[in-house]
Scaffold this motif. Structure first.
Motif, PDB file in Angstrom:
ATOM      1  N   GLU A  33       0.855  -1.243  -0.034  1.00  0.00           N
ATOM      2  CA  GLU A  33       0.162  -0.034  -0.028  1.00  0.00           C
ATOM      3  C   GLU A  33       0.968   1.251   0.016  1.00  0.00           C
ATOM      4  OE1 GLU A  33      -3.971   1.734   2.244  1.00  0.00           O
ATOM      5  OE2 GLU A  33      -2.628   0.509   3.431  1.00  0.00           O
ATOM      6  N   PRO A  34       0.604   2.221  -0.964  1.00  0.00           N
ATOM      7  CA  PRO A  34       1.507   3.290  -1.126  1.00  0.00           C
ATOM      8  C   PRO A  34       1.353   4.619  -0.002  1.00  0.00           C
ATOM      9  CG  PRO A  34      -0.150   3.505  -2.829  1.00  0.00           C
ATOM     10  CD  PRO A  34      -0.528   2.165  -1.982  1.00  0.00           C
ATOM     11  N   THR A  35       2.379   5.133   0.178  1.00  0.00           N
ATOM     12  CA  THR A  35       2.305   5.986   1.049  1.00  0.00           C
ATOM     13  C   THR A  35       1.311   7.303   0.785  1.00  0.00           C
ATOM     14  OG1 THR A  35       4.314   5.989   1.971  1.00  0.00           O
ATOM     15  CG2 THR A  35       3.472   8.193   2.350  1.00  0.00           C
ATOM     16  N   PRO A  36       0.413   7.788   1.404  1.00  0.00           N
ATOM     17  CA  PRO A  36      -0.660   8.641   0.867  1.00  0.00           C
ATOM     18  C   PRO A  36      -0.159  10.015   0.448  1.00  0.00           C
ATOM     19  CG  PRO A  36      -0.902   8.526   3.321  1.00  0.00           C
ATOM     20  CD  PRO A  36       0.223   7.415   2.802  1.00  0.00           C
ATOM     21  N   LYS A  86      -7.665   8.289  16.668  1.00  0.00           N
ATOM     22  CA  LYS A  86      -6.478   9.266  16.919  1.00  0.00           C
ATOM     23  C   LYS A  86      -5.096   8.345  16.378  1.00  0.00           C
ATOM     24  CE  LYS A  86      -8.262  12.923  19.785  1.00  0.00           C
ATOM     25  NZ  LYS A  86      -8.155  13.407  21.232  1.00  0.00           N
ATOM     26  N   ALA A  87      -5.350   6.914  16.894  1.00  0.00           N
ATOM     27  CA  ALA A  87      -4.009   6.055  16.727  1.00  0.00           C
ATOM     28  C   ALA A  87      -3.983   5.840  15.274  1.00  0.00           C
ATOM     29  CB  ALA A  87      -4.191   4.709  17.567  1.00  0.00           C
ATOM     30  N   ALA A  88      -4.880   5.710  14.665  1.00  0.00           N
ATOM     31  CA  ALA A  88      -5.012   5.447  13.038  1.00  0.00           C
ATOM     32  C   ALA A  88      -4.265   6.385  12.488  1.00  0.00           C
ATOM     33  CB  ALA A  88      -6.219   4.796  12.512  1.00  0.00           C
ATOM     34  N   GLY A  89      -4.862   7.873  12.724  1.00  0.00           N
ATOM     35  CA  GLY A  89      -4.256   8.994  12.188  1.00  0.00           C
ATOM     36  C   GLY A  89      -2.842   9.244  12.481  1.00  0.00           C
ATOM     37  N   GLN A  91      -0.569   6.710  12.605  1.00  0.00           N
ATOM     38  CA  GLN A  91      -0.134   5.904  11.761  1.00  0.00           C
ATOM     39  C   GLN A  91      -0.079   6.458  10.342  1.00  0.00           C
ATOM     40  OE1 GLN A  91       1.447   3.077  12.447  1.00  0.00           O
ATOM     41  NE2 GLN A  91       0.935   3.121  14.725  1.00  0.00           N
ATOM     42  N   VAL A  92      -1.019   7.178   9.923  1.00  0.00           N
ATOM     43  CA  VAL A  92      -1.365   7.779   8.529  1.00  0.00           C
ATOM     44  C   VAL A  92       0.049   8.808   8.413  1.00  0.00           C
ATOM     45  CG1 VAL A  92      -2.428   9.372   7.108  1.00  0.00           C
ATOM     46  CG2 VAL A  92      -3.542   7.482   8.111  1.00  0.00           C
ATOM     47  N   GLY A  93       0.204   9.624   9.866  1.00  0.00           N
ATOM     48  CA  GLY A  93       1.397  10.804   9.836  1.00  0.00           C
ATOM     49  C   GLY A  93       2.673  10.351   9.666  1.00  0.00           C
ATOM     50  N   GLY A  95       3.351   8.004   7.608  1.00  0.00           N
ATOM     51  CA  GLY A  95       3.386   7.625   6.318  1.00  0.00           C
ATOM     52  C   GLY A  95       2.781   6.315   5.711  1.00  0.00           C
ATOM     53  N   LYS A  96       1.996   5.861   6.625  1.00  0.00           N
ATOM     54  CA  LYS A  96       1.245   4.541   6.033  1.00  0.00           C
ATOM     55  C   LYS A  96      -0.097   4.829   5.389  1.00  0.00           C
ATOM     56  CE  LYS A  96       3.407   1.920   9.989  1.00  0.00           C
ATOM     57  NZ  LYS A  96       3.170   1.000  11.339  1.00  0.00           N
ATOM     58  N   GLY A  97      -0.453   4.095   4.685  1.00  0.00           N
ATOM     59  CA  GLY A  97      -1.708   4.203   4.022  1.00  0.00           C
ATOM     60  C   GLY A  97      -2.857   3.722   4.593  1.00  0.00           C
ATOM     61  N   PRO A  98      -4.153   4.191   4.277  1.00  0.00           N
ATOM     62  CA  PRO A  98      -5.237   4.050   5.229  1.00  0.00           C
ATOM     63  C   PRO A  98      -5.457   2.556   5.890  1.00  0.00           C
ATOM     64  CG  PRO A  98      -5.791   5.362   3.577  1.00  0.00           C
ATOM     65  CD  PRO A  98      -4.300   4.769   3.295  1.00  0.00           C
TER      66      PRO A  98
END
Length: 559
Positions: A33-36, A86-89, A91-93, A95-98
């Motif tokens: 999964e690419p970095t968003p 927030k924890a998922a957010g 992880q996005v920060g 560089g992880k995809g959703p």
């Protein structure tokens, strides 16, 4: 291989046969999964996924029955948990995809829940189910779960989330098999409530080919692949004979010679009370009150609590209702009464220990119970969880009586209370043995560790020794003692418990008829002889087999 039999752990009684329907494994995030490109947009996608999962679970809850609805609503609350989002957010920060971010956040939370143990460890399956659904949502693929069924089917999975079990079509699901799970898992509890035979901890279950006909025995835990017609017919005849025998025995629990053993229900909320109140039970042996507190951010008022208790008590006019006071603490932390992190929550300040540290919790609950009891005229009896000493029992009883409630009791969950029951029961009016926790503490085995199910088998002679000690103390004081753990709903173990001196058995209402039938086939002296056989056995399997071999043949032929 045709006719080959495998053995797991039977957790919901009954027999059934049908073709296997495998539950597809959960959707996983793409490995690449690419970095968003737009982190804010990716975070919004994560939030929308959790919101859609919560909305779907709420819709399922609205259409579900009284057993499933509370579980689905509780799972929806997990999907709305701001900390998880927030924890998922975060992880996005990074560089992880959703999808990857959701999975990582769920793993993080699951590790925390497992470390806490108790109530939170029990919710890990729910948490992971929410995560899998959210991952499916962001990827735009169907959510995991039981596929549409075209006819009678045996559902097979690695494990079933409560949301999946709760939504099963009872008209088509004839049995459940899982490779994971345990005796007190949500799958086990819901299957028993729904009357669906179930076997957990069946190694290799997910390797059974789709469409394979299997015969399932939820009592013995046996699963037979491609059974011959002789076995299928034998199971069918047994089911019909059992149904006929159950229909002939109604009313209060009595041995064949008239010795009373009260048959009561375990309930966890108003919906459970409404359902149990309409059945042929003698009252409630365990009313779990945690649901009033666990989702609250501030301590519920006396009026708010009393309103809930009123609704429960009204379902049992003329019948007893045994209330377990708040069983919370480090393993079920309350936002308004958190004593801080503990190294081992299962051995920490939970239950009565929390109330000793914050007595206002207990006092407000007792006041609310007294108000509801007075307004309904209910026969209310109050017992404390996690008692370990006679001094604690005396402290609790004094507060119960001070609020005008006439009967105080204790839960026997800690071996120390069973061993010193002569002294502990001198301070109260009754006791109830919680065999699930008692087995956990006696055998040093975590209730949520499925691989240790053999140690948590309620037939373990060491656990029965501790039960016997508790019964001896009750007899010495002339005080009634009951059982409200899993073992109460096992018809054969119920005979042993009655023989040890247990005077009431509390269980899921669906299990009451078989226990009533078993008692009706034996005198109290025969129950005592069966108890002796179980205590003298080398292990749990030997104890069970010895009792079955010596039990009334009219019972063993059909149950």
């Amino acid at each position: 291989m045709s006719g080959e039999t495998f053995t797991g752990v039977g957790v919901s009684p009954g027999t059934a046969a049908g073709p296997v329907v495998q539950v597809a494994p959960p959707v996983r995030p793409p490995a690449d999964e690419p970095t968003p490109v737009d982190a804010a947009a990716a975070t919004d996608l994560v939030l929308e996924a959790f919101a859609s999962v919560a909305k779907d679970l709420d819709a399922r809850a609205e259409a579900a029955d009284e057993h499933a609805a509370p579980i689905l609503k509780a799972t929806a609350l997990i999907a709305r948990d701001k900390g998880l989002a927030k924890a998922a957010g975060r992880q996005v920060g990074k560089g992880k995809g959703p999808a990857t971010a959701i999975a990582a956040a769920v793993d993080e939370y699951a590790a925390q829940f497992e470390a806490l143990g108790g109530y939170f460890a029990e919710r890990v399956t729910d948490l992971r189910d929410v995560g899998h659904r959210a991952v499916a949502a962001v990827l735009g693929v169907p959510a995991p779960g039981v596929p549409s069924l075209t006819g009678p089917s045996v559902i097979v999975a690695e494990d079933l989330a409560p949301a999946e079990t709760a939504a099963l079509d009872r008209a088509k699901v004839v049995a459940i098999i899982t490779a994971a799970g345990g005796r007190t898992s949500h799958t086990a509890i819901l299957a028993a409530q729904m009357g669906i035979p179930a076997v957990v901890q069946l190694h290799g279950a997910t390797s059974i080919a789709e469409g394979t006909t299997v015969a399932v025995d939820g009592d013995s835990g046996e699963v037979t692949l491609e059974p011959d017609m002789e076995l299928i017919e034998a199971q069918r005849a047994r089911r019909e004979a059992l149904a006929a025998a159950l229909a002939e025995v109604t009313g209060n629990g009595l041995t064949r010679d008239g010795h009373p053993v009260n048959l009561l229900a375990n309930i966890g909320g108003v919906d459970d009370a409404v359902a149990a109140g309409a059945t042929d039970v003698e009252g409630v042996g365990l009313f779990r009150t945690e649901f009033v507190y666990l989702s609250a951010q501030t301590m519920p008022t006396v009026e708010e609590q009393a309103e809930v208790y009123r609704k429960v008590f009204e379902q049992f006019p003329g019948r007893r209702v045994v209330v377990r006071t708040l069983d919370a603490g480090a393993d079920k932390p309350l936002a308004f009464a958190n004593l801080g992190d503990e190294e081992n929550p299962a051995l920490g300040r939970r239950g009565l220990r929390l109330c000793e540290a914050k007595p206002e919790l207990l006092d407000s609950q007792l006041e609310a119970l007294a108000v509801a009891a007075k307004e309904t005229g209910a026969d209310v009896r109050v017992m404390a969880p996690m008692v370990a000493t006679a001094d604690e029992a005396a402290w609790f009883a004094e507060r119960v009586y001070a609020h005008g409630l006439p009967k105080a009791g204790v839960m026997v969950e800690v071996p120390a209370v069973a061993l010193r029951s002569k002294h502990v029961l001198a301070e109260v009016d009754f006791a109830s043995i919680g065999t699930n926790d008692l087995a956990q503490y006696t055998m040093a085995a975590d209730r949520m560790e499925g691989e240790l199910s053999h140690l948590l088998d309620p037939w373990q002679p060491a656990v029965l020794d501790v039960v016997a000690a508790a019964c001896d103390g009750a007899d010495h004081n002339g005080k009634p003692i009951g059982v409200c753990g899993e073992s109460a709903g096992d018809p054969y173990l119920a005979l042993v418990l009655a023989g040890l001196g247990v005077r009431s058995l509390s269980m899921a209402p669906s299990k009451v008829p078989a226990v009533r039938l078993a008692l009706s086939k034996h005198t109290i002296q025969q129950c005592r002889q069966l108890a002796h056989l179980a205590l003298e056995a080398r292990g749990a399997h030997e104890a069970r087999e010895a009792v079955r071999a010596a039990a009334n043949e009219e019972l063993t032929a059909i149950l």
